[in-house]
Design an enzyme around this catalytic site. Structure first.
Site, PDB file in Angstrom:
ATOM      1  N   CYS A 262     -19.325  -9.714   2.519  1.00 43.71           N
ATOM      2  CA  CYS A 262     -20.429 -10.351   2.371  1.00 43.71           C
ATOM      3  C   CYS A 262     -20.615 -11.357   0.617  1.00 43.71           C
ATOM      4  O   CYS A 262     -20.911 -12.645   0.914  1.00 43.71           O
ATOM      5  CB  CYS A 262     -22.299  -9.677   2.715  1.00 43.71           C
ATOM      6  SG  CYS A 262     -22.057  -9.520   3.755  1.00 43.71           S
TER       7      CYS A 262
ATOM      8  N   GLN B 229       0.451  -0.759  -0.352  1.00 44.37           N
ATOM      9  CA  GLN B 229      -0.184  -0.240  -0.583  1.00 44.37           C
ATOM     10  C   GLN B 229       1.119   1.145   0.278  1.00 44.37           C
ATOM     11  O   GLN B 229       0.191   2.567  -0.318  1.00 44.37           O
ATOM     12  CB  GLN B 229      -1.019  -0.178   1.056  1.00 44.37           C
ATOM     13  CG  GLN B 229      -1.371  -1.167   1.387  1.00 44.37           C
ATOM     14  CD  GLN B 229      -3.064  -0.482   0.143  1.00 44.37           C
ATOM     15  OE1 GLN B 229      -3.114  -0.067  -0.019  1.00 44.37           O
ATOM     16  NE2 GLN B 229      -3.479  -1.263  -0.564  1.00 44.37           N
TER      17      GLN B 229
HETATM   18  C1  LIG Z   1      -3.680  -5.951  -2.314  1.00 47.06           C
HETATM   19  C2  LIG Z   1      -2.723  -6.078  -1.257  1.00 47.06           C
HETATM   20  C3  LIG Z   1      -2.091  -7.355  -1.552  1.00 47.06           C
HETATM   21  C4  LIG Z   1      -1.560  -8.451  -2.501  1.00 47.06           C
HETATM   22  O1  LIG Z   1      -1.350  -7.970  -3.688  1.00 47.06           O
HETATM   23  P1  LIG Z   1      -1.843  -8.843  -5.336  1.00 47.06           P
HETATM   24  O2  LIG Z   1      -0.575  -8.238  -6.040  1.00 47.06           O
HETATM   25  O3  LIG Z   1      -3.175  -8.626  -5.216  1.00 47.06           O
HETATM   26  O4  LIG Z   1      -1.466 -10.403  -4.669  1.00 47.06           O
HETATM   27  C5  LIG Z   1      -1.290  -8.154  -0.041  1.00 47.06           C
HETATM   28  N1  LIG Z   1      -1.022  -6.637   0.692  1.00 47.06           N
HETATM   29  C6  LIG Z   1      -1.535  -5.679   1.011  1.00 47.06           C
HETATM   30  C7  LIG Z   1      -1.405  -4.828   1.839  1.00 47.06           C
HETATM   31  C8  LIG Z   1      -3.202  -4.969  -0.789  1.00 47.06           C
HETATM   32  O5  LIG Z   1      -2.714  -4.584  -0.406  1.00 47.06           O
END
Ligand SMILES: *Cc1c(COP(=O)(O)O)cnc(C)c1O
Length: 393
Positions: A325, A179
């Protein structure tokens, strides 16, 4: 009707410049980077350049970057890879109660294979206490995994403080930075981490590609066995177009980062205060300041997040809720429960995550539409007695 997309924490649209950078590798430049003839060398060159660009932005060296199929694989490789490589040294892993499922469920899986997992609680803002990490360490501890910023509530953790404690004890530290990479400054030296996960589709790159930073000297067992790609740590012919796109997206994100942080923060705070002023019995989830620039997460008492989302969708607004959900479970999010929210309140959560395309006019529209929807849903709720509230509040 123009759609307003407010779910950037879930995924972001591909930038046109990124698509342009990728196209040659989906069309004429089809070589395999492991081949020694011209076409292969061209692909290898593109891969090396992408690795250099990504490493530079993270403060890493190119050899410390392993390309993966995304954030989930990077998290799995970091945690299972370290656990299996270090199992002779110990079997204890520490994580937090608000991790993404890619970390949380990986730890749960390791529990079935003889590892002991400590799940640290968080405070009401979602912060992990560095002193609690120190207190949880045992001679058997081999790995700590704490996310950089939370995908639901946006709280940013004191990673550098935690890493200082772990460095003294020589314990591996992984952070899921999916993030934060491309959104706020992320430098592996400043954070002091040994392992760091990122994913391209969270910063306007393509889906299905990510990376794991692995500090020099850290031992990891591979998850995917096969060829010698990625220095024997992740077999399989590389996703050349995806990797080139990821590097381009990260470079572009770094260039506009300061401006976007300021712009999104302002819009975020306007949205939060607008909601608080217009809608009674509302609570902000996550930390008020130590928070991702684009994250808004609120709970509205007496309503269901799901019906709120459907109503917003009908008004052209795409947002997200903490309760799952859609996946057949009525359980509210483990993150909101970890903050200490009661079930019935955690059910009424709404997450809106802003992005590059979010405008002030979008925020105004949400502030016009949202109070009416919440009010209508509350009128239909058996739990809500507006008159009683006028008397008691
Ligand atoms: C989206 C996300 C993931 C997973 O990443 P992908 O590329 O969709 O597998 C892992 N950790 C966090 C904090 C995320 O927001």
């Amino acid at each position: 009707m123009k759609r307003i997309y407010l779910d950037h924490a879930s995924t972001t649209p591909l930038r046109p410049e990124v698509l342009e950078a990728m196209l040659p590798f989906l069309k004429e430049q089809h070589g395999n980077p492991s081949s020694i003839y011209g076409e292969g060398r061209e692909a290898r060159k593109a891969l090396d350049r992408a690795r250099d660009r990504i490493a530079t932005i993270l403060g890493a060296s190119p050899r410390e970057i392993i390309f993966t199929s995304g954030g989930s694989e990077a998290d799995n490789l970091a945690i299972k890879g370290a656990a299996f490589a270090l199992k002779d040294r110990g079997n204890h892993i520490i994580t937090s109660a608000i991790e993404h499922h890619a970390v949380y469920n990986t730890c749960r899986y390791l529990e079935k294979h003889g590892f002991r997992i400590t799940v640290l609680p968080v405070d009401s803002y979602g912060l992990v206490d560095p002193a609690a990490v120190a207190a949880a360490l045992t001679p058997e501890t081999i790995l700590v995994s704490i996310m950089h910023a939370n995908n639901e509530i946006g709280t940013i953790q004191p990673i550098a403080e935690i890493s200082k404690i772990l460095k003294e004890r020589k314990i591996l530290f992984h952070t899921d930075a999916v993030q934060t990479v491309g959104h706020i400054p992320v430098n592996v030296q400043e954070l002091g981490v040994d392992l760091l996960s990122l994913s391209a589709h969270k910063f306007y790159g393509p889906k299905g590609v990510g990376a794991l930073y692995v500090r020099r000297g850290v031992r990891l067992d591979p998850l995917i066995h096969g060829g010698a790609q990625e220095h024997n740590r992740r077999a399989g012919t590389e996703n050349v177009a995806g990797i080139v796109g990821m590097a381009e997206a990260l470079v572009l994100a770094a260039l506009e980062m300061d401006k976007e942080i300021e712009r999104q923060r302002e819009l975020r705070d306007r949205l939060i205060s607008g909601i608080m002023e217009r809608i009674p019995h509302t609570r902000l989830n996550g930390h008020p300041e130590e928070r991702l620039p684009g994250n808004v997460n609120v709970c509205f008492e007496f309503i269901e997040g799901e019906s709120l989302l459907l109503n917003l969708d009908m008004q052209g607004i795409a947002a997200s809720s903490g309760s799952a959900c859609t996946s057949g479970s009525l359980e509210p999010s483990h993150v909101l429960l970890a903050l200490g929210l009661p079930h019935e309140i955690a059910h009424g959560s709404l997450r809106m995550t802003l992005g590059r395309g979010t405008s002030a006019a979008d925020i105004d529209t949400v502030l016009e539409v949202l109070p009416g929807i919440v009010d209508r849903l509350r009128q239909m709720s058996p739990l809500y007695d507006a008159d009683a509230f006028c008397k008691t509040h």
